[in-house]
Design an enzyme around this catalytic site. Structure first.
Site, PDB file in Angstrom:
ATOM      1  N   CYS A   2       0.837  -1.203   0.000  1.00 14.27           N
ATOM      2  CA  CYS A   2       0.000   0.000   0.000  1.00 14.27           C
ATOM      3  C   CYS A   2       0.870   1.250   0.000  1.00 14.27           C
ATOM      4  CB  CYS A   2      -0.919  -0.004   1.221  1.00 14.27           C
ATOM      5  SG  CYS A   2      -1.976   1.453   1.318  1.00 14.27           S
ATOM      6  N   CYS A  45      -0.433   4.087   2.179  1.00  9.28           N
ATOM      7  CA  CYS A  45      -0.197   3.890   3.619  1.00  9.28           C
ATOM      8  C   CYS A  45       1.274   4.128   3.978  1.00  9.28           C
ATOM      9  CB  CYS A  45      -0.554   2.468   4.037  1.00  9.28           C
ATOM     10  SG  CYS A  45      -2.088   1.836   3.366  1.00  9.28           S
ATOM     11  N   ASP A  46       2.185   3.610   3.169  1.00  8.01           N
ATOM     12  CA  ASP A  46       3.586   3.504   3.591  1.00  8.01           C
ATOM     13  C   ASP A  46       4.562   4.377   2.806  1.00  8.01           C
ATOM     14  OD1 ASP A  46       2.800   1.618   5.446  1.00  8.01           O
ATOM     15  OD2 ASP A  46       3.082  -0.055   4.072  1.00  8.01           O
TER      16      ASP A  46
END
Ligand code: NAP
Length: 305
Positions: free
Chosen positions: A132, A135-136
């Protein structure tokens, strides 16, 4: 058989939120989860983009908080594998722990990222291997990363990572992209993106964190090593929709078709979160889906009375 107004299948952010809203609305509600409540976020080391946590929050803590809140209002939670769903007067959900009846059903069973299935991938997941970028990506500021895949997700991820990383390799197994033309044009024009064509990942390298990937050229068979700090795997997802496919409309990749109210064409069945078509696959959007699905289920049940 115990009967409920609403049964929610799946205990990730969408399911927990649907459970919270259903039980707070006074519906007799059951949430069925096959593993630990929390879904995919339970594995995320840090969730940095969910509002309300200015310092970020570990995925397991967020999952636990959502679970606690969902359970506050008489929501019943059972750990069981759903094996079948049939429709009689109401819906009958068969599970490893017995059968349950439901007037309304909210499907929030999530999806699974497809993995590369190569050595090092599982071991370094969360230590440089991510599924992701939203997300990261931020954690790879000024670092070198590789995105694996050639579809819309891979190219969208690569463009997003281009805002953080100093260099983004896009490693694709063929010599042309599957992604839409507009995304391709933006990607080819991006100064930080470099394409590594016709290469497959053989191994993710690194002891405790990612140090690189070992590649094999699909045309020549030659092997090489690419030094990277992060690997973003974007080779598609598999929605956990197999057991619903006989009763719900799914698109080609198995995502459940809903409208904006999270209603499916089957009366009394709603879908929320990653399992529904066009999901942005974020915790915040899954939470919104869960609330919307619960409100739609409530409206459906009241209109039937
Ligand atoms: P996808 O379209 O299925 O693409 C998966 C990509 O991964 C393909 O390029 C495929 O290669 C490659 N791949 C698959 N298995 C592989 C393996 N084992 N090793 C190496 N490469 C592998 O999946 P997606 O990109 O996640 O998109 C899913 C759906 O969401 C699509 O309908 C897409 O349009 C939509 N979506 C849209 C947007 C957007 O519009 N911005 C963003 C994200 C997703 P091949 O090409 O060789 O098969």
């Amino acid at each position: 058989m115990k009967n409920y107004d609403a049964v929610i299948i799946g205990g990730g952010p969408a399911g927990c939120t649907a459970g919270l809203y259903c039980s707070r609305a006074g519906l007799k509600s059951l949430l069925i989860e096959r593993g630990a409540v929390g879904g995919q976020i339970a594995n995320a080391s840090l969730v940095d983009n969910y509002p309300g946590f200015p310092q970020g929050v570990s995925g397991s803590e967020l999952a636990s908080l959502m679970h606690q809140q969902a359970a506050r209002y008489d929501l019943e939670i059972v750990t069981a594998d759903v094996t079948d769903i049939t429709q009689e007067d109401s819906y009958v959900i068969s599970t490893s722990e017995g059968s349950f009846g439901a007037e309304a059903l909210i499907v929030a069973a999530g999806s699974e990222y497809r993995t590369l299935q190569v050595p090092g991938e599982g071991r370094l997941s969360g230590h440089g291997v991510s599924y992701c970028a939203t997300c990261d990506g931020f954690f790879f500021r000024n670092k070198t990363v590789a995105v694996i895949g050639g579809g819309d997700t891979a190219i969208t991820d690569a463009l997003e990572l281009g805002q953080h990383a100093s260099k983004v390799y896009v490693v694709h197994r063929r010599d042309e992209l599957r992604a839409g033309k507009a995304l391709q044009q933006r990607a080819f024009a991006h100064p930080k993106l470099e394409f590594v064509w016709s290469n497959v990942v053989e191994e993710v390298l690194g002891d405790t964190v990612v140090r690189g990937i070992r590649l094999r050229n699909a045309k020549t068979g030659l092997e090489s090593v690419l030094d990277v700090d992060g690997v973003f795997v974007a080779v598609g997802i598999t929605p956990n929709s197999q057991i619903f496919s006989h009763m719900l409309e799914c698109d080609a990749d198995g995502s459940i078709v809903t409208d904006g109210t999270m209603s499916t064409p089957s009366a009394g069945v709603f879908a929320a979160g990653d399992i529904r078509r066009n999901s942005p696959r974020q915790v915040s959007t899954a939470v919104g889906d869960g609330a919307t699905a619960a409100m739609s289920a409530f409206k459906y049940l009241k209109e039937r009375e």
